[in-house]
Design a protein around this motif. Structure first.
Motif, PDB file in Angstrom:
ATOM      1  N   UNK A  63       2.816   5.632   5.859  1.00  0.00           N
ATOM      2  CA  UNK A  63       2.627   4.196   5.670  1.00  0.00           C
ATOM      3  C   UNK A  63       3.942   3.436   5.826  1.00  0.00           C
ATOM      4  N   UNK A  64       5.036   3.980   5.277  1.00  0.00           N
ATOM      5  CA  UNK A  64       6.335   3.320   5.436  1.00  0.00           C
ATOM      6  C   UNK A  64       6.791   3.358   6.904  1.00  0.00           C
TER       7      UNK A  64
ATOM      8  N   UNK B  53      12.617   1.738   5.561  1.00  0.00           N
ATOM      9  CA  UNK B  53      13.384   2.988   5.607  1.00  0.00           C
ATOM     10  C   UNK B  53      13.769   3.444   4.195  1.00  0.00           C
ATOM     11  N   UNK B  54      14.007   2.480   3.296  1.00  0.00           N
ATOM     12  CA  UNK B  54      14.182   2.854   1.874  1.00  0.00           C
ATOM     13  C   UNK B  54      12.945   3.599   1.383  1.00  0.00           C
ATOM     14  N   UNK B  55      11.770   3.057   1.687  1.00  0.00           N
ATOM     15  CA  UNK B  55      10.527   3.680   1.239  1.00  0.00           C
ATOM     16  C   UNK B  55      10.351   5.066   1.820  1.00  0.00           C
ATOM     17  N   UNK B  56      10.643   5.222   3.118  1.00  0.00           N
ATOM     18  CA  UNK B  56      10.514   6.537   3.739  1.00  0.00           C
ATOM     19  C   UNK B  56      11.442   7.540   3.060  1.00  0.00           C
ATOM     20  N   UNK B  57      12.661   7.120   2.741  1.00  0.00           N
ATOM     21  CA  UNK B  57      13.599   8.017   2.050  1.00  0.00           C
ATOM     22  C   UNK B  57      13.106   8.351   0.645  1.00  0.00           C
ATOM     23  N   UNK B  58      12.453   7.399  -0.016  1.00  0.00           N
ATOM     24  CA  UNK B  58      11.921   7.654  -1.357  1.00  0.00           C
ATOM     25  C   UNK B  58      10.834   8.730  -1.347  1.00  0.00           C
ATOM     26  N   UNK B  59      10.111   8.847  -0.244  1.00  0.00           N
ATOM     27  CA  UNK B  59       9.035   9.846  -0.203  1.00  0.00           C
ATOM     28  C   UNK B  59       9.565  11.264  -0.174  1.00  0.00           C
ATOM     29  N   UNK B  60      10.838  11.446   0.084  1.00  0.00           N
ATOM     30  CA  UNK B  60      11.447  12.788   0.056  1.00  0.00           C
ATOM     31  C   UNK B  60      12.182  13.047  -1.259  1.00  0.00           C
TER      32      UNK B  60
ATOM     33  N   UNK C 263       0.841  -1.214   0.000  1.00  0.00           N
ATOM     34  CA  UNK C 263       0.000   0.000   0.000  1.00  0.00           C
ATOM     35  C   UNK C 263       0.869   1.253   0.000  1.00  0.00           C
ATOM     36  N   UNK C 264       1.939   1.245   0.774  1.00  0.00           N
ATOM     37  CA  UNK C 264       2.833   2.401   0.824  1.00  0.00           C
ATOM     38  C   UNK C 264       3.466   2.667  -0.546  1.00  0.00           C
ATOM     39  N   UNK C 265       3.851   1.604  -1.238  1.00  0.00           N
ATOM     40  CA  UNK C 265       4.440   1.768  -2.572  1.00  0.00           C
ATOM     41  C   UNK C 265       3.389   2.286  -3.555  1.00  0.00           C
ATOM     42  N   UNK C 266       2.158   1.815  -3.434  1.00  0.00           N
ATOM     43  CA  UNK C 266       1.086   2.323  -4.301  1.00  0.00           C
ATOM     44  C   UNK C 266       0.898   3.823  -4.093  1.00  0.00           C
TER      45      UNK C 266
ATOM     46  N   UNK D 235       4.860   3.269   9.415  1.00  0.00           N
ATOM     47  CA  UNK D 235       4.066   2.244  10.098  1.00  0.00           C
ATOM     48  C   UNK D 235       4.704   0.871   9.918  1.00  0.00           C
ATOM     49  N   UNK D 236       5.176   0.596   8.699  1.00  0.00           N
ATOM     50  CA  UNK D 236       5.855  -0.678   8.456  1.00  0.00           C
ATOM     51  C   UNK D 236       7.096  -0.790   9.333  1.00  0.00           C
ATOM     52  N   UNK D 237       7.858   0.311   9.448  1.00  0.00           N
ATOM     53  CA  UNK D 237       9.068   0.306  10.275  1.00  0.00           C
ATOM     54  C   UNK D 237       8.738   0.067  11.740  1.00  0.00           C
ATOM     55  N   UNK D 238       7.612   0.592  12.195  1.00  0.00           N
ATOM     56  CA  UNK D 238       7.212   0.375  13.581  1.00  0.00           C
ATOM     57  C   UNK D 238       6.783  -1.070  13.813  1.00  0.00           C
ATOM     58  N   UNK D 239       6.089  -1.627  12.845  1.00  0.00           N
ATOM     59  CA  UNK D 239       5.623  -3.001  12.979  1.00  0.00           C
ATOM     60  C   UNK D 239       6.768  -4.007  12.869  1.00  0.00           C
TER      61      UNK D 239
END
Length: 495
Positions: A67-68, A82-89, A51-54, A70-74
């Motif tokens: 969303x990313x 963390x790759x995904x979170x960095x991609x959002x910037x 979902x985060x990638x979508x 949340x995945x890191x917390x879970x």
């Protein structure tokens, strides 16, 4: 309690909460398209990661970051979160792709991904590629972006059956496409990757999104219509997915479709509190209303803009749209006194200030005040130099075009006809050689179209008609060029 037990407990808490919220608010089910990006993290987070990638593919960056995270917390051991979170910037198709205010946050995320590590070579390649973007700021961005593209090319070639590797590589190609390459080589390369995937994965949100960007030019726009028709149906929960089809509709002069697209996008962005996306849709909406001669509807949107307080003048996406809308309304309707009264926005980037200075200069020249218009030319020259000094050559060239246009109309007001035509023709040739960026539906008024009107004022209707036809070939259905063509026809009928 083991990590897996904690994750399952968290999911049991989160899922009923989301279901309860949906029941009480009666919102339609979220629809973001279908993404499958297998990762080596705990299986319980896979659906959240997809979902985060979508969200990421539809440039819903804030929601994707949440969303990313949340995945890191879970799953604290999930490097790809963390790759995904960095991609959002990393806003690859925006101006600017990286924000100085958030680069340190993104760099911290990619470093966490590297420190956590992963047993998957494919995942290590994704993380390594993005780490190249967040190298030392002393390395020029273009150098880092080229390194990222090469790393993504290697990843895609090593994983030919990996959909996400191909799609993110296509995006890297688009982000590095040169605005001065009128062969659209990288756009075509990206499209060649995406078109076969589109047939196999028709619900993937990134594929039609990036196809629209690949085809967002006069040469390729007709090819983008299927993707434009599909994208908003695939991911209607993402405001950007509702807006993006209008890039192709604008290129093809399909104004009613563009209006519908941007009205939906604006409403969704407003509901989600995404001011930048809301204003972006409003700017395209004003443009389409004006081309459709729905001036009162355009005026209503501009009045609504005035009722939006506290807009961030330093955010380019916000301030560009907020500045361009009233200028479009004045200049498209030849309200030259209104254009002459335009005041540049305080605190805005120089390339946004330049649009307001241009409008003021145009208005002064067209109302018979060439001397005052020349003071605006001086300001445009200064802004152009400021942009070149900062390394922003694209916008420096755009300001150079604006400067030439004001120079042309000032010369026309001084009855220096040959000088006026030479300056406007130079502006038109320069503009034709450069593609627009996605932030705008196009120039406020294309230089080629202005050249047609300049020639009309000089009583050269046949030459004017040639320029109007050229302008319409590049931008079908534009109001000004159509009106100019009609004026030429009326003059011919009087003979």
């Amino acid at each position: 309690m083991h990590d897996r037990s904690r994750i399952l407990l968290a999911l049991l808490i989160l899922c009923p909460l989301a279901a309860a919220q949906e029941t009480h608010t009666h919102n339609p089910p979220e629809k973001l398209g279908s993404v499958s990006f297998p990762i080596s993290c705990t299986p319980a987070v896979q659906q959240h990661f997809d979902r985060a990638v979508a969200l990421l593919h539809s440039f819903a960056y804030t929601a994707a970051e949440d969303a990313f995270q949340q995945v890191a917390q879970l799953d604290p051991h999930c490097a790809m979160a963390h790759w995904g979170a960095a991609m959002t910037w990393f806003h690859q198709l925006w101006d600017l792709p990286l924000s100085p205010a958030t680069t340190s946050l993104a760099r911290n995320q990619i470093q966490q991904a590297q420190q956590i590590g992963t047993t998957s070579e494919r995942e290590r390649q994704f993380i390594h590629a993005l780490s190249l973007i967040y190298q030392d700021d002393a390395v020029p961005y273009r150098t880092r972006a080229s390194s990222y593209e090469r790393a993504m090319s290697d990843l895609a070639s090593r994983n030919p059956r990996d959909v996400e590797a191909q799609v993110f590589y296509a995006l890297a190609l688009l982000s590095n496409a040169s605005p001065s390459d009128k062969t659209h080589a990288k756009q075509k390369q990206a499209a060649d990757l995406l078109e076969p995937l589109d047939r196999t994965y028709p619900e993937h949100p990134g594929i039609p999104h990036y196809l629209i960007h690949a085809y967002d030019n006069a040469e390729l726009a007709p090819k983008g219509l299927p993707a434009a028709r599909a994208y908003s149906q695939i991911a209607p929960s993402a405001p950007h997915a509702l807006h993006m089809p209008s890039h192709i509709f604008t290129r093809l002069g399909l104004w009613d479709d563009s209006i519908a697209s941007n009205r939906a996008a604006r409403e969704a962005a407003h509901q989600q509190g995404d001011t930048g996306e809301e204003l972006h849709a409003m700017d395209y909406l004003v443009y389409a209303y004006l081309q459709s001669r729905r001036d009162q509807d355009a005026a209503q949107v501009i009045q609504q803009l005035k009722d939006m307080p506290g807009l961030n003048a330093r955010d380019f996406k916000i301030t560009y749209a907020a500045t361009a809308m009233p200028i479009r309304y004045a200049v498209e309707r030849s309200q030259w006194a209104d254009a002459a009264a335009i005041v540049p926005p305080a605190g805005a980037p120089p390339h946004v200030v330049a649009i307001a200075v241009w409008a003021r200069g145009l208005g002064l020249a067209r109302t018979g005040h060439p001397a005052e218009a020349r003071t605006q030319i001086v300001q445009l020259r200064q802004l152009e130099q400021q942009l070149r000094t900062s390394g922003n050559d694209y916008w420096a060239n755009q300001v150079s075009i604006l400067k030439r246009e004001v120079t042309a109309w000032s010369a026309q007001a001084d009855r220096k006809h040959d000088e006026a035509v030479a300056a406007m023709r130079a502006a038109a040739d320069q503009e034709d050689a450069i593609e627009k960026l996605p932030v705008t539906p196009g120039p406020i008024v294309p230089a080629r179209e202005q050249l047609g009107y300049l020639l009309l004022e000089q009583h050269q209707p046949n030459l004017a008609l040639k320029e109007f036809r050229t302008a319409l070939a590049d931008a079908p259905g534009r109001r000004g060029a159509l009106q100019g063509t009609a004026q030429v026809a009326e003059l011919s009928s009087r003979k």
